[in-house]
Design a protein around this motif. Sequence first.
Motif, PDB file in Angstrom:
ATOM      1  N   UNK A  17       0.906  -1.145  -0.070  1.00  0.00           N
ATOM      2  CA  UNK A  17       0.042   0.000   0.053  1.00  0.00           C
ATOM      3  C   UNK A  17       0.782   1.024   0.064  1.00  0.00           C
ATOM      4  N   UNK A  18       2.047   1.038   0.750  1.00  0.00           N
ATOM      5  CA  UNK A  18       2.993   2.356   0.686  1.00  0.00           C
ATOM      6  C   UNK A  18       3.438   2.699  -0.582  1.00  0.00           C
ATOM      7  N   UNK A  19       3.549   2.019  -1.441  1.00  0.00           N
ATOM      8  CA  UNK A  19       4.163   2.202  -2.778  1.00  0.00           C
ATOM      9  C   UNK A  19       3.071   3.125  -3.588  1.00  0.00           C
ATOM     10  N   UNK A  20       1.676   3.135  -3.060  1.00  0.00           N
ATOM     11  CA  UNK A  20       0.657   4.011  -3.751  1.00  0.00           C
ATOM     12  C   UNK A  20       0.658   5.511  -3.406  1.00  0.00           C
ATOM     13  N   UNK A  21       1.805   5.874  -2.843  1.00  0.00           N
ATOM     14  CA  UNK A  21       1.614   7.346  -2.084  1.00  0.00           C
ATOM     15  C   UNK A  21       1.584   8.350  -3.330  1.00  0.00           C
ATOM     16  N   UNK A  22       2.443   8.074  -4.549  1.00  0.00           N
ATOM     17  CA  UNK A  22       2.233   9.047  -5.580  1.00  0.00           C
ATOM     18  C   UNK A  22       0.775   9.322  -6.120  1.00  0.00           C
ATOM     19  N   UNK A  23      -0.029   8.168  -5.989  1.00  0.00           N
ATOM     20  CA  UNK A  23      -1.453   8.182  -6.558  1.00  0.00           C
ATOM     21  C   UNK A  23      -2.301   9.013  -5.249  1.00  0.00           C
ATOM     22  N   UNK A  52      12.293   7.230  -3.297  1.00  0.00           N
ATOM     23  CA  UNK A  52      12.402   6.701  -4.594  1.00  0.00           C
ATOM     24  C   UNK A  52      11.041   6.499  -5.340  1.00  0.00           C
ATOM     25  N   UNK A  53      10.157   6.089  -4.569  1.00  0.00           N
ATOM     26  CA  UNK A  53       8.815   5.648  -5.418  1.00  0.00           C
ATOM     27  C   UNK A  53       8.342   7.065  -5.656  1.00  0.00           C
ATOM     28  N   UNK A  54       8.429   8.229  -4.825  1.00  0.00           N
ATOM     29  CA  UNK A  54       7.673   9.540  -5.418  1.00  0.00           C
ATOM     30  C   UNK A  54       8.813  10.077  -6.560  1.00  0.00           C
ATOM     31  N   UNK A  55      10.065  10.065  -6.417  1.00  0.00           N
ATOM     32  CA  UNK A  55      10.863  10.533  -7.536  1.00  0.00           C
ATOM     33  C   UNK A  55      10.493   9.933  -8.746  1.00  0.00           C
ATOM     34  N   UNK A  56      10.268   8.645  -8.705  1.00  0.00           N
ATOM     35  CA  UNK A  56       9.941   7.626 -10.109  1.00  0.00           C
ATOM     36  C   UNK A  56       8.655   8.312 -10.677  1.00  0.00           C
ATOM     37  N   UNK A  60       8.749  15.470  -6.259  1.00  0.00           N
ATOM     38  CA  UNK A  60       9.736  16.293  -5.514  1.00  0.00           C
ATOM     39  C   UNK A  60       9.298  16.300  -3.978  1.00  0.00           C
ATOM     40  N   UNK A  61      10.299  15.781  -2.907  1.00  0.00           N
ATOM     41  CA  UNK A  61       9.714  15.762  -1.597  1.00  0.00           C
ATOM     42  C   UNK A  61      11.027  16.367  -0.840  1.00  0.00           C
ATOM     43  N   UNK A  62      10.670  16.726   0.262  1.00  0.00           N
ATOM     44  CA  UNK A  62      11.929  17.267   1.273  1.00  0.00           C
ATOM     45  C   UNK A  62      11.589  16.420   2.425  1.00  0.00           C
TER      46      UNK A  62
END
Length: 388
Positions: A17-23, A52-56, A60-62
């Motif tokens: 589930x955590x890999x769905x953060x961008x969606x 990495x999941x976000x950048x792909x 961009x994240x801080x």
Amino acid sequence: MSNRIILPRLMEVGAGASRKTPEILAALGCNNPLIISDPMMVKLGYVANLQTVLSEAGVDSDLFADTLPEPTEASILAGVAKVRDGNYDSIIALGGGSPIDSAKAISILGKFGGQMRDYKFPRDVSEPGLPVIAIPTTAGTGSEATRFTIITDADKDEKMLCVGLGFMPAAALIDYELTLSAPPRVTADTGIDALTHAIEAYVSAKANPYSDSQALAAMRLIGPNLRRTYHQPDDREAREAMMLGATLAGVAFSAASVALVHGMSRPIGAFFHVPHGLSNAMLLPTVTAFSLDSAPERYADCARAIGTALQSDDTATANAKLVAELRALNQELEVPSPAEYGIDEQRYFELRATMAEQALASGSPGNNPRVPSVDELIDLYAAVWHQQ
């Protein structure tokens, strides 16, 4: 009579589930998040995996990774400053209850200013801060699905309970795979914390049909699986059950509030720096025994739900089995008494009256089936010291 139920707007539940953060970010209309976490999540590589999941996905994240266990206002000020000075549109909270609680507080303070004590109970904080996406890595505090946060006022050694719609995450990503690396001590303490949430929500004076359904479901998941995850950390089926159980327990107590265990637990944590789940575990058998006679049918339901009593057992038998099971669980999961934890006996006994007053002031003991007096609370603190 009606009951108001507050939930995250989105919940993603299950392996990965955590890999769905961008969606999830996109669904909330956000694309510039601040990740709030802690040094352990950085060390384990969980923060890097999320980045990495976000950048792909082109996001961009801080990062603010300096939250502390049992957070104080001082420990979150750098995060608050980062939000005030930055241009973030959301916060991703990654970790156990402490990073998630820290993120909730930073979300409100970063947007509205002031001090944390300005927001403590009985104030109802309904104004929305930055949207928080909570990704818990323990099973757990349930903070990903509650309208509460707990921040310590270090000047007064007081854990401040803060309540309101403003502290409910906008989204929760419930990924049990993130708990597979949790060591046995963390598994035990957070698991008993979740069990305490479910039991207290069910016996709370504010219990309602909705919270009851969630609490009973949580107990049925946690009861058979807590020992399994403690002894077999890589048992995926048990980890999945515990993770869902912890979230449902959070939903339950967010709707019904907690009771005496939590009221007594916060001062122990504030004065003696005992992790929240562990101080709950120290208290749960003694407080349950104290409260039984004021809600015998409710506690019997708990005993049956966690699987320690048979459906055919009468109320008295089920309640006796419940207290015996809670004591056996503490013994098997190696929960220390306050003395065994290394708390100074003289200071503990000197502070009993102060702890009792802080416990009552938090409001939680007022939800208990049996509401104690200050003198009864003082005696309960003594009983907990001498247990085991």
